[in-house]
Scaffold this motif. Structure first.
Motif, PDB file in Angstrom:
ATOM      1  N   GLY A  92       0.629  -1.131  -0.087  1.00 45.23           N
ATOM      2  CA  GLY A  92       0.026  -0.132  -0.028  1.00 45.23           C
ATOM      3  C   GLY A  92       0.756   1.381   0.086  1.00 45.23           C
ATOM      4  O   GLY A  92       1.977   1.200   0.293  1.00 45.23           O
ATOM      5  N   SER A  93       0.420   2.372  -0.271  1.00 40.17           N
ATOM      6  CA  SER A  93       0.960   3.609  -0.544  1.00 40.17           C
ATOM      7  C   SER A  93       0.149   4.776   0.085  1.00 40.17           C
ATOM      8  O   SER A  93      -0.858   4.421   0.336  1.00 40.17           O
ATOM      9  CB  SER A  93       1.437   3.827  -1.860  1.00 40.17           C
ATOM     10  N   GLY A  94       0.734   5.830   0.246  1.00 42.27           N
ATOM     11  CA  GLY A  94       0.254   7.176   0.700  1.00 42.27           C
ATOM     12  C   GLY A  94       1.261   8.241   0.130  1.00 42.27           C
ATOM     13  O   GLY A  94       2.148   7.953  -0.671  1.00 42.27           O
ATOM     14  N   LYS A  95       0.647   9.597   0.337  1.00 49.48           N
ATOM     15  CA  LYS A  95       1.377  10.492  -0.421  1.00 49.48           C
ATOM     16  C   LYS A  95       2.746  10.570   0.363  1.00 49.48           C
ATOM     17  O   LYS A  95       3.731  11.271  -0.240  1.00 49.48           O
ATOM     18  CB  LYS A  95       0.461  11.936  -0.235  1.00 49.48           C
ATOM     19  N   GLN A  96       2.779  10.284   1.677  1.00 49.32           N
ATOM     20  CA  GLN A  96       4.163  10.621   2.158  1.00 49.32           C
ATOM     21  C   GLN A  96       5.004   9.164   2.523  1.00 49.32           C
ATOM     22  O   GLN A  96       6.158   9.270   2.677  1.00 49.32           O
ATOM     23  CB  GLN A  96       4.077  11.060   3.757  1.00 49.32           C
ATOM     24  N   ASN A  97       4.353   8.068   2.281  1.00 48.55           N
ATOM     25  CA  ASN A  97       5.066   6.761   2.756  1.00 48.55           C
ATOM     26  C   ASN A  97       4.952   6.095   1.042  1.00 48.55           C
ATOM     27  O   ASN A  97       4.106   5.825   0.465  1.00 48.55           O
ATOM     28  CB  ASN A  97       4.193   6.017   3.462  1.00 48.55           C
ATOM     29  N   LYS A  98       6.294   5.664   0.735  1.00 49.38           N
ATOM     30  CA  LYS A  98       6.363   4.730  -0.602  1.00 49.38           C
ATOM     31  C   LYS A  98       6.753   3.194  -0.096  1.00 49.38           C
ATOM     32  O   LYS A  98       7.389   3.012   0.799  1.00 49.38           O
ATOM     33  CB  LYS A  98       7.436   5.308  -1.286  1.00 49.38           C
ATOM     34  N   ASN A  99       6.243   2.228  -0.888  1.00 46.73           N
ATOM     35  CA  ASN A  99       6.371   1.017  -0.663  1.00 46.73           C
ATOM     36  C   ASN A  99       7.533   0.530  -1.685  1.00 46.73           C
ATOM     37  O   ASN A  99       7.965   1.635  -2.171  1.00 46.73           O
ATOM     38  CB  ASN A  99       5.193   0.079  -0.914  1.00 46.73           C
ATOM     39  N   ILE A 100       7.841  -0.475  -1.456  1.00 44.98           N
ATOM     40  CA  ILE A 100       9.215  -1.028  -2.395  1.00 44.98           C
ATOM     41  C   ILE A 100       8.792  -0.987  -3.917  1.00 44.98           C
ATOM     42  O   ILE A 100       9.669  -0.736  -4.833  1.00 44.98           O
ATOM     43  CB  ILE A 100       9.817  -2.241  -2.068  1.00 44.98           C
ATOM     44  N   LEU A 101       7.770  -0.902  -4.433  1.00 42.50           N
ATOM     45  CA  LEU A 101       7.192  -1.103  -5.576  1.00 42.50           C
ATOM     46  C   LEU A 101       7.280   0.629  -6.138  1.00 42.50           C
ATOM     47  O   LEU A 101       7.678   0.806  -7.417  1.00 42.50           O
ATOM     48  CB  LEU A 101       5.914  -1.684  -6.168  1.00 42.50           C
ATOM     49  N   ASP A 102       6.828   1.252  -5.380  1.00 36.36           N
ATOM     50  CA  ASP A 102       6.700   2.753  -5.625  1.00 36.36           C
ATOM     51  C   ASP A 102       8.433   3.298  -5.931  1.00 36.36           C
ATOM     52  O   ASP A 102       8.785   3.803  -6.783  1.00 36.36           O
ATOM     53  CB  ASP A 102       6.224   3.530  -4.446  1.00 36.36           C
ATOM     54  N   GLU A 103       9.282   2.832  -5.155  1.00 42.06           N
ATOM     55  CA  GLU A 103      10.700   3.320  -5.133  1.00 42.06           C
ATOM     56  C   GLU A 103      11.127   2.619  -6.334  1.00 42.06           C
ATOM     57  O   GLU A 103      11.992   3.201  -6.961  1.00 42.06           O
ATOM     58  CB  GLU A 103      11.281   2.724  -3.742  1.00 42.06           C
ATOM     59  N   GLY A 104      11.038   1.347  -6.636  1.00 40.03           N
ATOM     60  CA  GLY A 104      11.576   0.467  -7.850  1.00 40.03           C
ATOM     61  C   GLY A 104      11.016   1.313  -9.083  1.00 40.03           C
ATOM     62  O   GLY A 104      11.830   1.638  -9.852  1.00 40.03           O
ATOM     63  N   TYR A 105       9.851   1.740  -9.244  1.00 36.69           N
ATOM     64  CA  TYR A 105       9.292   2.489 -10.213  1.00 36.69           C
ATOM     65  C   TYR A 105       9.875   3.701 -10.556  1.00 36.69           C
ATOM     66  O   TYR A 105      10.526   4.166 -11.401  1.00 36.69           O
ATOM     67  CB  TYR A 105       7.663   2.604 -10.053  1.00 36.69           C
ATOM     68  N   ALA A 106      10.071   4.708  -9.622  1.00 38.10           N
ATOM     69  CA  ALA A 106      10.613   5.832  -9.368  1.00 38.10           C
ATOM     70  C   ALA A 106      12.332   5.908 -10.008  1.00 38.10           C
ATOM     71  O   ALA A 106      12.438   6.822 -10.670  1.00 38.10           O
ATOM     72  CB  ALA A 106      10.454   6.505  -7.926  1.00 38.10           C
ATOM     73  N   ASP A 107      12.776   4.713  -9.450  1.00 44.74           N
ATOM     74  CA  ASP A 107      14.294   4.682 -10.282  1.00 44.74           C
ATOM     75  C   ASP A 107      14.420   3.991 -11.278  1.00 44.74           C
ATOM     76  O   ASP A 107      15.561   3.842 -11.790  1.00 44.74           O
ATOM     77  CB  ASP A 107      15.260   4.454  -8.794  1.00 44.74           C
ATOM     78  N   GLY A 108      13.357   3.552 -11.809  1.00 46.90           N
ATOM     79  CA  GLY A 108      13.566   2.899 -13.482  1.00 46.90           C
ATOM     80  C   GLY A 108      13.726   1.644 -13.400  1.00 46.90           C
ATOM     81  O   GLY A 108      13.736   0.879 -14.253  1.00 46.90           O
ATOM     82  N   GLN A 109      13.603   0.908 -12.078  1.00 45.36           N
ATOM     83  CA  GLN A 109      13.591  -0.426 -12.012  1.00 45.36           C
ATOM     84  C   GLN A 109      12.629  -1.294 -12.351  1.00 45.36           C
ATOM     85  O   GLN A 109      12.521  -2.377 -12.900  1.00 45.36           O
ATOM     86  CB  GLN A 109      13.984  -1.291 -10.688  1.00 45.36           C
ATOM     87  N   LEU A 110      11.326  -0.750 -12.528  1.00 47.61           N
ATOM     88  CA  LEU A 110      10.193  -1.198 -13.012  1.00 47.61           C
ATOM     89  C   LEU A 110       9.644  -0.456 -14.237  1.00 47.61           C
ATOM     90  O   LEU A 110       9.589   0.919 -13.867  1.00 47.61           O
ATOM     91  CB  LEU A 110       9.126  -1.168 -11.684  1.00 47.61           C
TER      92      LEU A 110
END
Length: 144
Positions: A92-110
């Motif tokens: 799950g995610s929120g505006k202030q909290n990122k999960n590992i999928l959010d982070e992987g998408y943000a840095d181009g791994q997904l």
């Protein structure tokens, strides 16, 4: 690991945990080269459970994904006696909290923000949970 689509939390029992049960695998920070102890107290409460411990960061791997993510090293557990999982990984995610999928998408791994999780261990049954994690206000989640 128990998959939690309602929070971003990632927690595992630490090597010095109590009340978490002897069957659980325990995280040994001394065996990680990328472990950073943040030493902040934190707890998560669930309907029939509570875990508390200290925060840290480490490289978290999920298949080919590898991201530096905050984890909670649980020192004390109050869990349902029937619980048999080793920890929780939150999708799950929120505006202030990122999960590992959010982070992987943000840095181009997904390459896509849409993921699917099989809801069955039986490969003959086609039951999936789909989730688009870039739509923060109206996340797309559906079962097939």
């Amino acid at each position: 690991m128990l998959l939690d689509t309602g929070s971003h939390a990632l927690w595992v029992a630490s090597s010095n945990s109590s009340g978490c049960g002897d069957r659980r695998k325990k995280f040994k920070s001394s065996e990680s080269d990328s472990f950073v102890n943040l030493n902040r107290s934190k707890q998560y409460r669930y309907i029939k459970a509570r875990v508390e411990g200290k925060t840290a960061t480490d490289i978290v791997h999920l298949s080919s994904l590898a991201v530096n993510h905050e984890i909670l090293l649980v020192e004390k557990c109050v869990l349902d006696k029937y619980s048999s999982f080793d920890g929780v990984i939150g999708f799950g995610s929120g505006k202030q909290n990122k999960n590992i999928l959010d982070e992987g998408y943000a840095d181009g791994q997904l390459v896509s923000s849409l993921y699917a999780i099989s809801l069955s261990l039986d490969s003959n049954k086609k039951s999936f949970f789909y989730y688009n994690f870039t739509l923060k206000d109206f996340p797309t989640a559906f079962y097939l």
